[in-house]
Design a protein around this motif. Structure first.
Motif, PDB file in Angstrom:
ATOM      1  N   ASN A 161       0.811  -1.216   0.000  1.00 31.00           N
ATOM      2  CA  ASN A 161       0.000   0.000   0.000  1.00 31.00           C
ATOM      3  C   ASN A 161       0.847   1.270   0.000  1.00 31.00           C
ATOM      4  O   ASN A 161       0.548   2.224   0.716  1.00 31.00           O
ATOM      5  CB  ASN A 161      -0.943   0.002   1.216  1.00 31.00           C
ATOM      6  N   PHE A 162       1.912   1.287  -0.780  1.00 32.11           N
ATOM      7  CA  PHE A 162       2.783   2.461  -0.803  1.00 32.11           C
ATOM      8  C   PHE A 162       2.134   3.590  -1.596  1.00 32.11           C
ATOM      9  O   PHE A 162       1.630   3.383  -2.688  1.00 32.11           O
ATOM     10  CB  PHE A 162       4.134   2.103  -1.422  1.00 32.11           C
ATOM     11  N   VAL A 163       2.146   4.791  -1.022  1.00 33.18           N
ATOM     12  CA  VAL A 163       1.602   5.973  -1.684  1.00 33.18           C
ATOM     13  C   VAL A 163       2.665   7.059  -1.658  1.00 33.18           C
ATOM     14  O   VAL A 163       3.150   7.447  -0.594  1.00 33.18           O
ATOM     15  CB  VAL A 163       0.318   6.475  -0.978  1.00 33.18           C
ATOM     16  N   ALA A 214      -4.310   5.563  -7.086  1.00 36.72           N
ATOM     17  CA  ALA A 214      -4.155   4.874  -5.802  1.00 36.72           C
ATOM     18  C   ALA A 214      -2.741   4.933  -5.247  1.00 36.72           C
ATOM     19  O   ALA A 214      -2.532   4.626  -4.074  1.00 36.72           O
ATOM     20  CB  ALA A 214      -4.600   3.415  -5.942  1.00 36.72           C
ATOM     21  N   SER A 215      -1.773   5.350  -6.053  1.00 35.29           N
ATOM     22  CA  SER A 215      -0.385   5.302  -5.607  1.00 35.29           C
ATOM     23  C   SER A 215       0.258   6.667  -5.412  1.00 35.29           C
ATOM     24  O   SER A 215       1.445   6.749  -5.118  1.00 35.29           O
ATOM     25  CB  SER A 215       0.452   4.498  -6.614  1.00 35.29           C
ATOM     26  N   LEU A 292     -11.955   5.640  -6.760  1.00 35.64           N
ATOM     27  CA  LEU A 292     -10.904   4.794  -6.213  1.00 35.64           C
ATOM     28  C   LEU A 292     -11.516   3.694  -5.356  1.00 35.64           C
ATOM     29  O   LEU A 292     -12.590   3.880  -4.778  1.00 35.64           O
ATOM     30  CB  LEU A 292      -9.956   5.626  -5.349  1.00 35.64           C
ATOM     31  N   PRO A 293     -10.854   2.542  -5.223  1.00 35.99           N
ATOM     32  CA  PRO A 293     -11.339   1.530  -4.285  1.00 35.99           C
ATOM     33  C   PRO A 293     -11.317   2.083  -2.868  1.00 35.99           C
ATOM     34  O   PRO A 293     -10.557   3.005  -2.555  1.00 35.99           O
ATOM     35  CB  PRO A 293     -10.352   0.379  -4.463  1.00 35.99           C
ATOM     36  N   SER A 296      -8.177   2.951  -1.008  1.00 37.26           N
ATOM     37  CA  SER A 296      -7.287   3.968  -1.568  1.00 37.26           C
ATOM     38  C   SER A 296      -7.867   5.373  -1.519  1.00 37.26           C
ATOM     39  O   SER A 296      -7.234   6.316  -1.988  1.00 37.26           O
ATOM     40  CB  SER A 296      -6.957   3.617  -3.029  1.00 37.26           C
ATOM     41  N   ILE A 297      -9.069   5.537  -0.950  1.00 38.82           N
ATOM     42  CA  ILE A 297      -9.677   6.868  -0.842  1.00 38.82           C
ATOM     43  C   ILE A 297      -8.808   7.752   0.059  1.00 38.82           C
ATOM     44  O   ILE A 297      -8.366   7.307   1.123  1.00 38.82           O
ATOM     45  CB  ILE A 297     -11.102   6.771  -0.267  1.00 38.82           C
ATOM     46  N   PRO A 298      -8.524   8.993  -0.343  1.00 34.28           N
ATOM     47  CA  PRO A 298      -7.680   9.858   0.501  1.00 34.28           C
ATOM     48  C   PRO A 298      -8.307  10.119   1.861  1.00 34.28           C
ATOM     49  O   PRO A 298      -9.527  10.184   1.998  1.00 34.28           O
ATOM     50  CB  PRO A 298      -7.562  11.152  -0.324  1.00 34.28           C
TER      51      PRO A 298
END
Length: 307
Positions: A161-163, A214-215, A292-293, A296-298
């Motif tokens: 889950n790297f952003v 998502a990233s 976004l899934p 992954s929502i901010p």
């Protein structure tokens, strides 16, 4: 005499500090590790320092022997390498778990040159004492330095889950009677996911988080606004080429001459102000692209701040 050269990646002055992130499972944590030291800081000692910081900040324990460090390109760093390993200032490193069956993180002396059963680090410490370049290596860590033993090959694994986060640095503010308008220039706003924008409003704080995918994330964190706000009356609109955040004043007659609260000369109340307090009101919106899934929502709350 200088100690024998160690077969590790040499330290350099290219990075005065690096950021260590743990994002595999909640609670997440980030630690800034200063490399401005007269002694070598190995990957292994950095992990141990992070585990202590994580425990203090979250009250949760991590097992150092089951952790490793990797770059954002997913390249693993060996335990004996000396930071910054050629990285630039304020580079990001990620604390990740060693997969089942992979070799455990080796002690700091693993992989160093050994003569007569004694590592170069130990030889230097014994000969030069406090004058040794490696004086603090393995000190106060509860470890005993031994000659290295054969290690099981370490398995490479991806960062979960790297952003990649960048800070929004360009915005303008307009005082508009009972509210303040914050204009944030941003390209391709109509192509944002329909849930790609989240703005969190607190009593006197605000966080803007924008995820085009998502990233990656663009964020603006304002811990202390000039005055208190009516968070429930705040909103955000996505316009072509920009975002507009409408900040409702709690006291409409007060003029805002700046967005961030700064400490003035003789200001004795500034240090008493506490950021990120009060009931948070989060507004989520976006462009016309598919959403976004959920994972992954901010996050527009203070929990979304990882640096």
């Amino acid at each position: 005499d200088a100690p024998d050269a160690l077969p590790v990646m040499a330290a350099s002055t290219s990075a005065a500090a690096v950021f260590l992130h743990y994002e595999e499972h909640e609670p997440f944590h980030t630690m800034k590790l200063s490399l401005q030291s007269d002694t070598a800081i190995t990957v292994e000692s950095a992990i141990l320092a992070f585990v202590e910081s994580y425990s203090t900040a979250t009250g949760t324990q991590l097992q150092a022997m089951s952790l490793s460090l990797c770059t954002d390109a997913k390249a693993l760093l060996e335990p004996s390498w000396v930071l910054p390993c050629g990285l630039v200032h304020q580079s990001d490193l990620f604390v990740t778990s060693v997969p089942a069956g992979a070799g455990a993180v080796a002690p700091p002396a693993a992989g160093v040159a050994v003569e007569g059963g004694v590592s170069a680090v130990v030889a230097s410490q014994s000969k030069l004492g406090e004058a040794s370049y490696y004086y603090s290596v393995n000190k106060n860590l509860g470890n005993t330095v031994h000659a290295p033993e054969p290690q099981v090959p370490r398995a490479k694994h991806a960062v979960a889950n790297f952003v990649r986060t960048t800070t929004i640095t360009s915005f303008t503010m307009i005082d508009d009677d009972a509210r303040v308008k914050v204009h944030i220039p941003m390209a391709r706003t109509q192509q944002l996911p329909s849930n790609g924008v989240a703005v969190g409003f607190y009593d006197r704080s605000m966080r803007v988080a924008v995820r085009p995918d998502a990233s990656s994330e663009h964020s603006l964190n304002l811990p202390l606004l000039l005055e208190e706000i009516d968070q429930q009356a705040c909103s955000v609109k996505v316009k072509d080429g920009k975002l507009i955040v409408f900040v409702a004043k709690r006291e409409a007659d007060k003029v805002w001459y700046e967005l961030r609260k700064t400490k003035g000369v003789g200001d004795t109340e500034y240090d008493k102000l506490v950021p990120w307090t009060g009931q948070v009101h989060v507004v989520t919106t976006g462009g016309s692209a598919p959403p976004l899934p959920e994972a992954s929502i901010p996050d527009g709350t203070k929990a979304g701040i990882r640096r």
